[in-house]
Design a protein around this motif. Sequence first.
Motif, PDB file in Angstrom:
ATOM      1  N   LEU A   1      34.162  39.176  25.426  1.00 53.84           N
ATOM      2  CA  LEU A   1      33.974  38.527  26.765  1.00 53.84           C
ATOM      3  C   LEU A   1      32.469  38.069  26.798  1.00 53.84           C
ATOM      4  CD1 LEU A   1      35.296  41.028  29.487  1.00 53.84           C
ATOM      5  CD2 LEU A   1      36.300  39.228  28.245  1.00 53.84           C
TER       6      LEU A   1
ATOM      7  N   ILE B   1      24.938  31.608  36.743  1.00 49.34           N
ATOM      8  CA  ILE B   1      24.868  33.270  36.658  1.00 49.34           C
ATOM      9  C   ILE B   1      24.894  33.748  38.067  1.00 49.34           C
ATOM     10  CG2 ILE B   1      23.277  35.215  36.081  1.00 49.34           C
ATOM     11  CD1 ILE B   1      22.458  33.348  33.789  1.00 49.34           C
TER      12      ILE B   1
ATOM     13  N   LEU C   1      29.142  41.156  35.283  1.00 52.98           N
ATOM     14  CA  LEU C   1      28.388  42.001  34.171  1.00 52.98           C
ATOM     15  C   LEU C   1      27.037  41.075  33.894  1.00 52.98           C
ATOM     16  CD1 LEU C   1      30.808  43.240  31.697  1.00 52.98           C
ATOM     17  CD2 LEU C   1      29.300  44.504  33.376  1.00 52.98           C
ATOM     18  N   GLU C   2      27.282  39.893  33.824  1.00 49.77           N
ATOM     19  CA  GLU C   2      26.095  39.051  33.587  1.00 49.77           C
ATOM     20  C   GLU C   2      25.230  39.055  34.709  1.00 49.77           C
ATOM     21  OE1 GLU C   2      25.571  37.616  30.793  1.00 49.77           O
ATOM     22  OE2 GLU C   2      24.230  35.872  30.928  1.00 49.77           O
ATOM     23  N   TYR C   3      25.792  38.754  35.934  1.00 51.96           N
ATOM     24  CA  TYR C   3      24.920  38.876  37.183  1.00 51.96           C
ATOM     25  C   TYR C   3      24.222  39.980  37.112  1.00 51.96           C
ATOM     26  CZ  TYR C   3      23.495  38.838  42.141  1.00 51.96           C
ATOM     27  OH  TYR C   3      23.053  38.824  43.259  1.00 51.96           O
TER      28      TYR C   3
ATOM     29  N   ARG D   1      41.535  39.076  34.738  1.00 56.41           N
ATOM     30  CA  ARG D   1      40.231  39.454  35.246  1.00 56.41           C
ATOM     31  C   ARG D   1      39.131  39.204  34.420  1.00 56.41           C
ATOM     32  NH1 ARG D   1      42.008  45.688  36.642  1.00 56.41           N
ATOM     33  NH2 ARG D   1      42.557  45.311  34.256  1.00 56.41           N
ATOM     34  N   GLU D   2      39.248  38.931  33.152  1.00 58.52           N
ATOM     35  CA  GLU D   2      38.260  38.865  31.988  1.00 58.52           C
ATOM     36  C   GLU D   2      37.091  37.888  32.403  1.00 58.52           C
ATOM     37  OE1 GLU D   2      40.274  39.220  27.796  1.00 58.52           O
ATOM     38  OE2 GLU D   2      39.484  37.401  28.155  1.00 58.52           O
ATOM     39  N   GLU D   3      37.210  36.769  32.969  1.00 58.90           N
ATOM     40  CA  GLU D   3      36.315  35.921  33.259  1.00 58.90           C
ATOM     41  C   GLU D   3      35.378  36.442  34.580  1.00 58.90           C
ATOM     42  OE1 GLU D   3      34.804  33.533  32.102  1.00 58.90           O
ATOM     43  OE2 GLU D   3      33.673  32.438  33.704  1.00 58.90           O
TER      44      GLU D   3
ATOM     45  N   ILE E   1      34.986  39.551  35.357  1.00 58.54           N
ATOM     46  CA  ILE E   1      34.210  40.786  34.841  1.00 58.54           C
ATOM     47  C   ILE E   1      33.045  40.252  34.027  1.00 58.54           C
ATOM     48  CG2 ILE E   1      34.360  42.804  33.303  1.00 58.54           C
ATOM     49  CD1 ILE E   1      37.442  42.972  33.938  1.00 58.54           C
ATOM     50  N   ARG E   2      33.313  39.133  33.211  1.00 57.22           N
ATOM     51  CA  ARG E   2      32.063  38.733  32.682  1.00 57.22           C
ATOM     52  C   ARG E   2      30.933  38.345  33.273  1.00 57.22           C
ATOM     53  NH1 ARG E   2      29.683  34.492  31.324  1.00 57.22           N
ATOM     54  NH2 ARG E   2      31.079  33.079  32.583  1.00 57.22           N
ATOM     55  N   ARG E   3      31.420  37.412  34.375  1.00 60.21           N
ATOM     56  CA  ARG E   3      30.441  37.183  35.582  1.00 60.21           C
ATOM     57  C   ARG E   3      29.580  38.063  36.313  1.00 60.21           C
ATOM     58  NH1 ARG E   3      32.058  32.217  39.070  1.00 60.21           N
ATOM     59  NH2 ARG E   3      29.743  32.516  39.589  1.00 60.21           N
TER      60      ARG E   3
ATOM     61  N   TYR F   1      34.904  47.529  34.837  1.00 60.58           N
ATOM     62  CA  TYR F   1      36.199  46.992  33.637  1.00 60.58           C
ATOM     63  C   TYR F   1      37.222  47.013  34.092  1.00 60.58           C
ATOM     64  CZ  TYR F   1      31.767  47.429  31.391  1.00 60.58           C
ATOM     65  OH  TYR F   1      30.150  47.274  30.983  1.00 60.58           O
TER      66      TYR F   1
END
Lengths: 221, 275
Positions: free
Chosen positions: A189, A118, B111-113, B103-105, B107-109, B40
């Motif tokens: 996602l 993370i 957002l999560e961070y 870029r998906e992966e 972007i996901r990381r 995004y």
Amino acid sequence: MMEEMNIPAQLKSILESLLLVSSSPIPLNQLKEILSEFDASHVEQALIEMQEEFLKESSGIDLVEVSGGYQFRTKVANSPWIFKLNKTKPQRLSRASLETLAIVAYRQPITRPEIDEIRGVDSGQVLRHLLERNLVRILGKREEPGNPLIYGTTKEFLVFFGLPNLGSLPSLREYTELGADSLAKIEKLLPPKPPFEGDLGPRKDLGDDSEVDVKDSSHSA
Amino acid sequence: MFSEMHQETEHNPYFVRLDVFEGPLDLLLHLIKQNEMDIYNIQIALITEQYLKYLEMMKELNLDIAGEFLLMAATLAHIKSQMLLPPDTQSQEDSEEEEFDPREELIRRLLEYQKYKDAAEKLLARPLLYRDIFIREHLLRMAKKEEAPRELMEISVFKLVEAFHRIIAELTLQVPYEVQLESVTLGECINFVVRAIRTSEEGSVRFQDLFKGERSRSRVIVTFLALLDLIKQGALRVFQADTYSDIQLIGTPLLYGEWRYDGRDEYTSTTEIDS
């Protein structure tokens, strides 16, 4: 609820003494046990009334529900003078520590590789520091290849941040604030919701500090 | 992780201010915000360029660039190259709504961070203990002596295990020449610990004193297991004044009462001897 309850004055007096003397938050159940000669509902009501009474400006103390119990705490506005008294400096947590702590708090039980993933950086040192400060603890080992250690927060974490329980953590900013377009795009996602996120009810199995699994490592002797 | 940057440059007349970033994701979020970009819809080419410029700057300042930053640079370059490829018309027909975005992966990381970065800030904004709020100082449970010892805090088993490792490390092990079987039972060791605390003057014993003069590894280990057992049963509590001070073992009323060992002996151990 507005029903008049006759709280014995002595009850509040005893409660105040108990809270003054205790070095850690006293759980409601324990208070009821100690005050067994009083009505349990009276104890609850007395605490509610006392919380209100202490709110008044001339009082320097708040009666706060924290880490599953009741505790006297100083008023925020009075901290400058307390620093003068104690001759100490405010304790600080680095940003790295805070970030890691937030991840552990919301995602526990969590392993170190998951935290690293993370944050995008190695969190070993930060975790060790948090363990030393007793804000994070080892909950045990996960049953998977490599048996990684799993981490969770401690009672001290709740006390430090003034939280009654894990359920009262500030809610995570979710993606609902986004427009429908981005939302649909993002939804797919998102990782599957961790079981602990969202509904953070108080968890019994995280309440006790004494459950660290040390048996496995000691058997090899 | 680049907090040293400030310290180094503060004494330097050519002061360069660089924000402190916790890692590549943190830096990327900063760049996205600085460019007022939609997270995004990241403009990969622009961000990659600025990201690399930042790494360049760090190099000029003679800072060690952590591997994570380089890995992210490679990831960005990879995404950028994928973006340049013409869209695959074949797959577009197959699934119109599911367009692949390289870029998906990322972007996901991000957002999560960002979610936890925000959460960390929210936590920091709360009234914090010892910063905004104070509680009653811990009371000393057994202040019998005139000269009040330092105040103690209860510690976790984690600390106890750490201290145990120190004991084991400092142990001068006996190398026996004769093969003999020594069996140490948990009961024996529990009785030893109980006796040590009961007979101590202050009702407490220093953790390392329990192992003083001990030369048998199995006895040390079983004594430690005895400690854990006593703590589990609530007959013993463990205290420490501060992080590096001695660990004190204090008996609870249970230890002084009609306490007896219940006879389980799972931890019986025998010495392993090299001849």
